[in-house]
Design an enzyme around this catalytic site. Structure first.
Site, PDB file in Angstrom:
ATOM      1  N   CYS A 121       0.813  -1.220   0.000  1.00 34.48           N
ATOM      2  CA  CYS A 121       0.000   0.000   0.000  1.00 34.48           C
ATOM      3  C   CYS A 121       0.847   1.270   0.000  1.00 34.48           C
ATOM      4  O   CYS A 121       0.865   2.003  -0.982  1.00 34.48           O
ATOM      5  CB  CYS A 121      -0.941   0.007   1.217  1.00 34.48           C
ATOM      6  SG  CYS A 121      -2.327  -1.141   1.077  1.00 34.48           S
ATOM      7  N   ARG A 192       5.387  -9.003   0.801  1.00 39.38           N
ATOM      8  CA  ARG A 192       5.210  -8.283  -0.464  1.00 39.38           C
ATOM      9  C   ARG A 192       5.974  -6.962  -0.471  1.00 39.38           C
ATOM     10  O   ARG A 192       5.828  -6.146   0.411  1.00 39.38           O
ATOM     11  CB  ARG A 192       3.723  -8.023  -0.725  1.00 39.38           C
ATOM     12  CG  ARG A 192       2.941  -9.261  -1.123  1.00 39.38           C
ATOM     13  CD  ARG A 192       1.478  -8.961  -1.302  1.00 39.38           C
ATOM     14  NE  ARG A 192       0.835  -8.651  -0.024  1.00 39.38           N
ATOM     15  CZ  ARG A 192      -0.454  -8.318   0.081  1.00 39.38           C
ATOM     16  NH1 ARG A 192      -1.209  -8.217  -0.999  1.00 39.38           N
ATOM     17  NH2 ARG A 192      -0.959  -8.069   1.283  1.00 39.38           N
TER      18      ARG A 192
END
Length: 285
Positions: A121, A192
């Protein structure tokens, strides 16, 4: 089929903090929206039926998505400022964490800390807004500079470690290094876009003798994505074996490790997150 005649759209942007046990999904206030006022009410009612703290109904899907983008962009820019300050204070030879602690005594100081900015994000969303801004003829310099600075922090930390090794007289070539943590944040299994990999790459140019310890990350997934083998627990052969230990991720488990027992006599501990006992740390970001 015609949009808003034959089919409709409802939307609520993701708002979650991985690894956060306080602000879990049902306790987070969600932004909701819909392609028509009627659909927006349906979506809003659905989320209100399961959320403790309710919702914020945005006037359109564009507003809802833009709110998500700036939530993460704001954090990215603020962390970039702290990373830049850390670089300045490191060059001056004064401790950034101590400075932040002192500044935090002021009631309205916002306590961001320097560090690696990865994940799916904060390190990604600003790029969507940057590219969209260019379409509309706006050059978002602050956001672009923040992204560039944060993306380079892994290699900066690697460089700081190498500099410290040289000052201590530790031979860099084939040095034994242990990196604590590979996930993108503490107490979370998510790997990630982890920027710990950049620290590894900066050091791997000089030594292949680098070990990873992470009780949260899945070893098979890490090896599949990054071609790196990691350990979930300390191997008995590690005691007194390392020239350098880098605390890259602030997992709770790392606070209970006897760091000194893993180091060689002249070994170095570099603390990225400021989570270790200051007495065992040689330097920190």
């Amino acid at each position: 089929m015609k949009f808003n005649t034959d089919f409709f759209a409802g939307y609520s942007p993701e708002r979650i903090n991985p690894g956060d046990k306080e602000y879990t999904v049902e306790k987070i206030k969600k932004v909701t929206s819909g392609s028509t006022p009627h659909v927006a009410r349906i979506v809003d009612d659905l989320y209100n039926s399961i959320l403790v703290n309710g919702t914020y109904r945005a006037s359109s899907i564009r507003i809802a998505e833009a709110s998500k983008i700036i939530e993460n962009t704001q954090r990215d820019v603020n962390i970039a400022l702290m990373n830049e300050l850390a670089k300045i204070f490191n060059a001056m030879g004064i401790d950034t964490q101590e400075i932040i602690d002192a500044a935090s005594s002021k009631w309205n100081f916002i306590k961001f800390k320097p560090g690696l900015v990865g994940g799916h994000c904060i390190s990604v969303d600003p790029y969507y807004l940057i590219e969209k801004a260019k379409v509309y003829g706006v050059l978002p310099r602050i956001m672009m500079d923040a992204r560039r600075l944060n993306d380079g922090m892994g290699y900066y930390i690697g460089g700081q470690v190498l500099r410290l090794m040289n000052k201590r007289g530790i031979l860099v070539k084939n040095a034994a290094i242990l990196i604590l943590g590979i996930t993108f944040k503490e107490n979370c299994p998510d790997i990630r876009n982890t920027k710990v990999i950049d620290v590894y790459l900066a050091l791997h140019e000089y030594t292949a003798n680098i070990m990873f310890l992470d009780p949260w990350a899945d070893a098979k997934t890490v090896e599949q994505i990054y071609k790196i083998k990691i350990h979930s627990r300390i191997d008995p052969s590690w005691y007194g074996a390392f020239d350098v230990i880098i605390s890259a991720v602030a997992h709770e488990e790392f606070k209970r490790i006897d760091i000194q027992s893993l180091l060689k006599e002249n070994g170095i501990v570099y603390d990225v997150k400021g989570n270790l006992d200051r007495k065992v740390v040689s330097a920190r970001l």
